[in-house]
Design a protein around this motif. Sequence first.
Motif, PDB file in Angstrom:
ATOM      1  N   PRO A 474     -12.891  -6.955   0.463  1.00  0.00           N
ATOM      2  CA  PRO A 474     -13.906  -6.077  -0.130  1.00  0.00           C
ATOM      3  C   PRO A 474     -13.305  -5.169  -1.200  1.00  0.00           C
ATOM      4  N   ALA A 475     -14.069  -4.917  -2.258  1.00  0.00           N
ATOM      5  CA  ALA A 475     -13.583  -4.098  -3.369  1.00  0.00           C
ATOM      6  C   ALA A 475     -13.339  -2.652  -2.939  1.00  0.00           C
ATOM      7  N   LYS A 476     -14.107  -2.185  -1.935  1.00  0.00           N
ATOM      8  CA  LYS A 476     -13.958  -0.782  -1.538  1.00  0.00           C
ATOM      9  C   LYS A 476     -12.737  -0.534  -0.668  1.00  0.00           C
ATOM     10  N   LEU A 477     -12.022  -1.576  -0.267  1.00  0.00           N
ATOM     11  CA  LEU A 477     -10.812  -1.418   0.537  1.00  0.00           C
ATOM     12  C   LEU A 477      -9.694  -0.824  -0.319  1.00  0.00           C
ATOM     13  N   LYS A 478      -9.104   0.245   0.150  1.00  0.00           N
ATOM     14  CA  LYS A 478      -7.906   0.817  -0.471  1.00  0.00           C
ATOM     15  C   LYS A 478      -6.717   0.324   0.348  1.00  0.00           C
ATOM     16  N   ASP A 479      -6.134  -0.784  -0.077  1.00  0.00           N
ATOM     17  CA  ASP A 479      -5.095  -1.434   0.733  1.00  0.00           C
ATOM     18  C   ASP A 479      -3.748  -0.743   0.547  1.00  0.00           C
ATOM     19  N   CYS A 480      -2.843  -1.059   1.466  1.00  0.00           N
ATOM     20  CA  CYS A 480      -1.489  -0.512   1.391  1.00  0.00           C
ATOM     21  C   CYS A 480      -0.570  -1.542   0.741  1.00  0.00           C
ATOM     22  N   ARG A 481       0.624  -1.106   0.355  1.00  0.00           N
ATOM     23  CA  ARG A 481       1.557  -1.997  -0.326  1.00  0.00           C
ATOM     24  C   ARG A 481       2.424  -2.797   0.646  1.00  0.00           C
ATOM     25  N   SER A 482       2.707  -2.239   1.807  1.00  0.00           N
ATOM     26  CA  SER A 482       3.631  -2.886   2.747  1.00  0.00           C
ATOM     27  C   SER A 482       3.002  -4.139   3.357  1.00  0.00           C
ATOM     28  N   GLU A 483       3.825  -5.172   3.574  1.00  0.00           N
ATOM     29  CA  GLU A 483       3.379  -6.388   4.244  1.00  0.00           C
ATOM     30  C   GLU A 483       3.936  -6.486   5.658  1.00  0.00           C
ATOM     31  N   ASP A 484       4.614  -5.430   6.104  1.00  0.00           N
ATOM     32  CA  ASP A 484       5.147  -5.379   7.466  1.00  0.00           C
ATOM     33  C   ASP A 484       4.028  -4.951   8.418  1.00  0.00           C
ATOM     34  N   VAL A 485       3.467  -5.906   9.157  1.00  0.00           N
ATOM     35  CA  VAL A 485       2.302  -5.622  10.000  1.00  0.00           C
ATOM     36  C   VAL A 485       2.593  -4.528  11.015  1.00  0.00           C
ATOM     37  N   SER A 486       3.791  -4.514  11.559  1.00  0.00           N
ATOM     38  CA  SER A 486       4.119  -3.532  12.601  1.00  0.00           C
ATOM     39  C   SER A 486       4.073  -2.105  12.092  1.00  0.00           C
ATOM     40  N   ALA A 487       4.190  -1.908  10.753  1.00  0.00           N
ATOM     41  CA  ALA A 487       4.228  -0.557  10.201  1.00  0.00           C
ATOM     42  C   ALA A 487       2.926  -0.153   9.527  1.00  0.00           C
ATOM     43  N   THR A 488       1.991  -1.088   9.369  1.00  0.00           N
ATOM     44  CA  THR A 488       0.784  -0.788   8.611  1.00  0.00           C
ATOM     45  C   THR A 488      -0.337  -0.264   9.500  1.00  0.00           C
ATOM     46  N   GLU A 489      -1.234   0.521   8.877  1.00  0.00           N
ATOM     47  CA  GLU A 489      -2.361   1.125   9.590  1.00  0.00           C
ATOM     48  C   GLU A 489      -3.624   0.994   8.740  1.00  0.00           C
ATOM     49  N   LEU A 490      -4.720   0.624   9.383  1.00  0.00           N
ATOM     50  CA  LEU A 490      -6.016   0.579   8.716  1.00  0.00           C
ATOM     51  C   LEU A 490      -6.890   1.702   9.255  1.00  0.00           C
ATOM     52  N   PHE A 491      -7.317   2.606   8.370  1.00  0.00           N
ATOM     53  CA  PHE A 491      -8.199   3.701   8.757  1.00  0.00           C
ATOM     54  C   PHE A 491      -9.626   3.329   8.378  1.00  0.00           C
ATOM     55  N   LEU A 492     -10.522   3.299   9.363  1.00  0.00           N
ATOM     56  CA  LEU A 492     -11.944   3.113   9.116  1.00  0.00           C
ATOM     57  C   LEU A 492     -12.548   4.504   8.982  1.00  0.00           C
ATOM     58  N   ASN A 503      -7.867   9.337   0.605  1.00  0.00           N
ATOM     59  CA  ASN A 503      -7.075   8.536  -0.316  1.00  0.00           C
ATOM     60  C   ASN A 503      -5.889   9.332  -0.854  1.00  0.00           C
ATOM     61  N   VAL A 504      -6.097  10.627  -1.071  1.00  0.00           N
ATOM     62  CA  VAL A 504      -5.012  11.495  -1.525  1.00  0.00           C
ATOM     63  C   VAL A 504      -4.068  11.824  -0.375  1.00  0.00           C
ATOM     64  N   ALA A 505      -4.622  11.955   0.845  1.00  0.00           N
ATOM     65  CA  ALA A 505      -3.828  12.374   2.001  1.00  0.00           C
ATOM     66  C   ALA A 505      -2.977  11.255   2.580  1.00  0.00           C
ATOM     67  N   ARG A 506      -3.342  10.008   2.325  1.00  0.00           N
ATOM     68  CA  ARG A 506      -2.645   8.888   2.975  1.00  0.00           C
ATOM     69  C   ARG A 506      -1.288   8.616   2.344  1.00  0.00           C
ATOM     70  N   ASN A 507      -0.481   7.872   3.082  1.00  0.00           N
ATOM     71  CA  ASN A 507       0.754   7.297   2.563  1.00  0.00           C
ATOM     72  C   ASN A 507       0.413   5.872   2.140  1.00  0.00           C
ATOM     73  N   SER A 508       0.249   5.636   0.849  1.00  0.00           N
ATOM     74  CA  SER A 508      -0.240   4.347   0.370  1.00  0.00           C
ATOM     75  C   SER A 508       0.733   3.206   0.614  1.00  0.00           C
ATOM     76  N   GLU A 509       1.948   3.530   1.044  1.00  0.00           N
ATOM     77  CA  GLU A 509       2.907   2.469   1.332  1.00  0.00           C
ATOM     78  C   GLU A 509       2.483   1.663   2.548  1.00  0.00           C
ATOM     79  N   HIS A 510       1.975   2.359   3.592  1.00  0.00           N
ATOM     80  CA  HIS A 510       1.649   1.646   4.832  1.00  0.00           C
ATOM     81  C   HIS A 510       0.291   2.024   5.427  1.00  0.00           C
TER      82      HIS A 510
END
Length: 714
Positions: A474-492, A503-510
């Motif tokens: 989806p276009a509205k998804l602000k995805d992260c850069r990391s591909e390491d699943v164990s370190a990534t987080e999806l916030f709904l 979007n400003v508060a997150r760490n866009s890496e993961h």
Amino acid sequence: MSADPLDPAPAARGRRPAKAEPEGYTAAHLLVLEGLEAVRKRPGMYIGSTDSRGLMHCLWEIIDNSVDEALGGHCSTILVVLHADSSVEVRDDGRGIPVDVEPRTGLSGVEVVFTHLHAGGKFGGGSYSASGGLHGVGASVVNALSARLDVEVDRGGRTHATSFRRGVPGRFAGDGPEAPFERRTGLEVAGRAKRGVTGTRVRYWADRQIFLKEAEFSYADLVARARQTSFLVPGLTIVIRDERGLPGTPAEHGPHEETFRHDGGIGEFADFLSPDPPVTAVWRLQGSDVFRENVPVLDDDGHMTVTEVERRCEVDVALRWGTGYDTRVQSFVNIIATPKGGTHMAGFEQTLLKVLRKQVELNARRLKATGKDDKLEKDDVLAGLTAVVTVRLAEPQFEGQTKEVLGTAAVRPIVARIVERELTAVLTSTRRDEKQQASVLLEKVVSEMKARVSARVHKETQRRKNALETSSLPAKLKDCRSEDVSATELFLVEGDSALGTANVARNSEHQALLPLRGKILNVQKASVADMLKNAECAAIIQVVGAGSGRSFDLDAARYGKVVLMTDADVDGAHIRTLLLTLFFRYMRPLVEAGRVFAAMPPLHRVEVSGSGRRPAEVFYTYSDAELRQLLADLNRKGRSYKPIQRYKGLGEMNADQLAETTMDPAKRTLRRVTIADASAAEDVFELLMGNEVAPRKDFIVAGAARLDRERIDA
């Protein structure tokens, strides 16, 4: 020339001599455990463990002895009492344990049953045609692991009694296991019983030298077992009474009693277990057949002789299909649960698949199932199935004392023949209702098959995609850069307004963000098709990337954590419940793996002024009670604070505040969503989100008094 192994010459040439045998090690050093000593030395061999599970297993052994009387038609009522002094009592109105002298041992029947391993009335002597206890160690093992056990038997117009201390017969001069004890054999007549009244009463105190201190009887497990048994033995009344007064139990404020009786048998049981609306009615598949097997039989001279005997196996299956895809199948042998299956379950599942495959082939044109991949698999048939499979036979062979797997080989073909005959008759019936149900069932299993094939094709297609292809996320998804699943987080995230701050508060890496527009569909009521048509539900499933329902692949999930970040108000709680319903129904492995979390944004921000050398401070509170406690502490210390900021939504927080309180892994608090009891969770979701309005209304009315009106935005 080769050396003689007995020649001492090599030692003389500098090699070390062989180590001499230890002196004094003789046969006298071998420990021989007799009678019940082996049970006390190795309790795990007999009851599995010495924690609460083993404690409950002992209770099952005593209860099952009474249930065996009911199976034989000799018992109608069983009472189980959890006493306040940590003892437990089981009473029944069966025939009563024999009190006459057993000729080989010279002991009464009661003493033989409670002091001798592999002794009882279930070894082919004709007392029980089908029973749960087949090894003859149940009562004696419980006795060996009890600090005190009292037995009373009503028989022949008299009440016979005796007691045991850790398996040793005798008499106690007082109450409880600490009373003075005198070793003595034989029964005593403790009183007179009414004419025609028979039964057995067993009361025991578990030995805390054996069991862990924290081990205790589970009232919930006891109630579940009693309910299950009452389904399996129609007409049997089981009463459970708790007098312990333990906090957090129904008996917390006084003795609590529940009664179970179900005359409908396993048909009623299957209805009780069913989690979803029906596709078919409950079908009963019943029959019996005989088989022959070689077993050791005790002859008149007291010797075991291998003899070929004829056995009868009775099969009773209740099954129905529902609209969902979850499978609930429970199997039993002579009312003993076999959670790991065995020969009866192998015969049932294989024949179920065989019969439905044949029916689909016969109706392939109507069902549009003529492709080369259109062949049913086991999971297609089991989707939405609720079944209770029971067999009854004399002396079944179990694997181990815990009886979790049936091993009698002859049961498998018998179950297969009966299920094939009876299920085929239902599916080919000309009766209008059964014909209609069979048609809907075949359509359901074919749709499950096609969904499985489509999921496999889609998965293979995704694997063939190369990195140059565009993403369909989806276009509205602000995805992260990391591909390491164990370190990534999806916030709904609830609402587009909170998305900018997050979007400003997150760490866009993961950390990835997916905004949700309002409240998603209530999937507890909706069909699978409606769920997939809903834009928000489809987006969540697409972003998680692991599929849904039976095709959900946990290893394919794109994120290590899924965090539900909603406002700390009533609407936020409702949205969180709707999201949890979606994950529970269609992505449950993610919840079971502990990878779904709920964020805990604060309700209040309190800025405390600085004074002297003490700097200004900022406190966040997460409830009104916590706020009152903080303000009381500040007032007591004489500290002043600025007007309290009350957050009504995530959008009211600055980016640094949201990061500090809710998103930064170093400072935030997350609440992990778990399924401690899947059955209870299913009931709660059905109550809160299901089609039945009346139970939900009762729930709301009952909890209205606890509602905090200040939390309602109106």
